[in-house]
Design a protein around this motif. Sequence first.
Motif, mmCIF file in Angstrom:
data_model
loop_
_atom_site.group_PDB
_atom_site.id
_atom_site.type_symbol
_atom_site.label_atom_id
_atom_site.label_comp_id
_atom_site.label_asym_id
_atom_site.label_seq_id
_atom_site.Cartn_x
_atom_site.Cartn_y
_atom_site.Cartn_z
ATOM 1 N N PRO A 1 0.809 -1.224 0.000
ATOM 2 C CA PRO A 1 0.000 0.000 0.000
ATOM 3 C C PRO A 1 0.846 1.279 0.000
ATOM 4 C CG PRO A 1 -0.897 -1.572 1.565
ATOM 5 C CD PRO A 1 0.440 -2.107 1.123
ATOM 6 N N ARG A 2 1.955 1.272 0.711
ATOM 7 C CA ARG A 2 2.824 2.453 0.728
ATOM 8 C C ARG A 2 3.442 2.687 -0.643
ATOM 9 N NH1 ARG A 2 5.535 2.040 6.762
ATOM 10 N NH2 ARG A 2 3.627 2.692 7.797
ATOM 11 N N ALA A 3 3.868 1.622 -1.279
ATOM 12 C CA ALA A 3 4.441 1.768 -2.619
ATOM 13 C C ALA A 3 3.372 2.210 -3.620
ATOM 14 C CB ALA A 3 5.085 0.460 -3.065
ATOM 15 N N ALA A 4 2.185 1.658 -3.515
ATOM 16 C CA ALA A 4 1.099 2.048 -4.419
ATOM 17 C C ALA A 4 0.761 3.531 -4.248
ATOM 18 C CB ALA A 4 -0.142 1.185 -4.171
ATOM 19 N N SER A 5 0.721 4.002 -3.015
ATOM 20 C CA SER A 5 0.470 5.422 -2.766
ATOM 21 C C SER A 5 1.584 6.278 -3.348
ATOM 22 C CB SER A 5 0.359 5.685 -1.262
ATOM 23 O OG SER A 5 -0.780 5.047 -0.737
ATOM 24 N N ALA A 6 2.818 5.823 -3.197
ATOM 25 C CA ALA A 6 3.963 6.567 -3.730
ATOM 26 C C ALA A 6 3.931 6.600 -5.260
ATOM 27 C CB ALA A 6 5.263 5.938 -3.235
ATOM 28 N N ILE A 7 3.545 5.500 -5.879
ATOM 29 C CA ILE A 7 3.459 5.465 -7.340
ATOM 30 C C ILE A 7 2.367 6.412 -7.827
ATOM 31 C CG2 ILE A 7 2.847 3.995 -9.317
ATOM 32 C CD1 ILE A 7 4.448 1.744 -7.862
ATOM 33 N N GLN A 8 1.275 6.532 -7.087
ATOM 34 C CA GLN A 8 0.229 7.487 -7.451
ATOM 35 C C GLN A 8 0.762 8.923 -7.384
ATOM 36 O OE1 GLN A 8 -2.859 6.974 -8.747
ATOM 37 N NE2 GLN A 8 -2.827 9.188 -9.012
ATOM 38 N N VAL A 9 1.522 9.229 -6.342
ATOM 39 C CA VAL A 9 2.132 10.558 -6.234
ATOM 40 C C VAL A 9 3.095 10.777 -7.402
ATOM 41 C CG1 VAL A 9 3.660 12.036 -4.845
ATOM 42 C CG2 VAL A 9 1.855 10.687 -3.736
ATOM 43 N N ALA A 10 3.912 9.771 -7.707
ATOM 44 C CA ALA A 10 4.862 9.876 -8.818
ATOM 45 C C ALA A 10 4.136 10.121 -10.139
ATOM 46 C CB ALA A 10 5.727 8.616 -8.902
ATOM 47 N N LYS A 11 3.043 9.414 -10.357
ATOM 48 C CA LYS A 11 2.268 9.588 -11.581
ATOM 49 C C LYS A 11 1.825 11.047 -11.716
ATOM 50 C CE LYS A 11 -1.867 8.021 -13.943
ATOM 51 N NZ LYS A 11 -3.071 7.213 -13.884
ATOM 52 N N GLU A 12 1.323 11.612 -10.633
ATOM 53 C CA GLU A 12 0.858 12.999 -10.649
ATOM 54 C C GLU A 12 2.033 13.967 -10.918
ATOM 55 O OE1 GLU A 12 -1.124 13.427 -6.883
ATOM 56 O OE2 GLU A 12 -2.637 11.912 -7.432
ATOM 57 N N VAL A 13 3.168 13.719 -10.292
ATOM 58 C CA VAL A 13 4.339 14.561 -10.503
ATOM 59 C C VAL A 13 4.827 14.463 -11.948
ATOM 60 C CG1 VAL A 13 6.801 14.841 -9.901
ATOM 61 C CG2 VAL A 13 5.076 14.583 -8.096
ATOM 62 N N PHE A 14 4.894 13.241 -12.465
ATOM 63 C CA PHE A 14 5.390 13.046 -13.829
ATOM 64 C C PHE A 14 4.442 13.644 -14.860
ATOM 65 C CE2 PHE A 14 7.639 8.913 -12.302
ATOM 66 C CZ PHE A 14 8.515 9.665 -11.540
ATOM 67 N N GLU A 15 3.152 13.621 -14.581
ATOM 68 C CA GLU A 15 2.171 14.191 -15.518
ATOM 69 C C GLU A 15 2.234 15.712 -15.558
ATOM 70 O OE1 GLU A 15 -1.535 12.420 -14.286
ATOM 71 O OE2 GLU A 15 -1.167 10.604 -15.458
ATOM 72 N N GLU A 16 2.806 16.330 -14.547
ATOM 73 C CA GLU A 16 2.978 17.784 -14.539
ATOM 74 C C GLU A 16 3.847 18.253 -15.699
ATOM 75 O OE1 GLU A 16 4.808 18.720 -10.807
ATOM 76 O OE2 GLU A 16 2.972 18.371 -9.666
ATOM 77 N N ASN A 17 4.750 17.400 -16.130
ATOM 78 C CA ASN A 17 5.718 17.766 -17.172
ATOM 79 C C ASN A 17 5.260 17.409 -18.574
ATOM 80 O OD1 ASN A 17 7.487 18.709 -15.194
ATOM 81 N ND2 ASN A 17 8.286 16.664 -14.843
ATOM 82 N N THR A 18 4.056 16.873 -18.709
ATOM 83 C CA THR A 18 3.588 16.506 -20.052
ATOM 84 C C THR A 18 2.582 17.488 -20.586
ATOM 85 O OG1 THR A 18 1.884 15.052 -19.109
ATOM 86 C CG2 THR A 18 3.981 14.042 -19.741
#
Length: 109
Positions: free
Chosen positions: A92-109
């Motif tokens: 669950p912690r990794a899944a939450s972190a991947i969701q945050v990463a997805k949002e951060v990475f989408e900022e640059n697209t």
Amino acid sequence: MNHRKIKSTARESFGDIAPTFVRYSEEVLFGDVWRREQLSLRERSLLTISALVAGGLSEQLSYHLRLAKENGLNEEELIEALTHLAFYAGWPRAASAIQVAKEVFEENT
């Protein structure tokens, strides 16, 4: 030792009510600790992200993912690290972190 001023979100968030906290963040944490030569900025970013994920502390994760990219880690490496952490820090912690990463990475697209 490089003691240049580090821009921080702490100043924006807490500067009016906690100036000493901001000073410690900028001068000690990001000024002294992060500038020690024994580890690269890239390595420090990876360690910091790992500690945040392991502790379930996603509030600071987006900032540190952006910083990690500035410090030389790419999105593929960061996702690999988060996937690896799932087995040590919890799914669950990794899944939450991947969701945050997805949002951060989408900022640059």
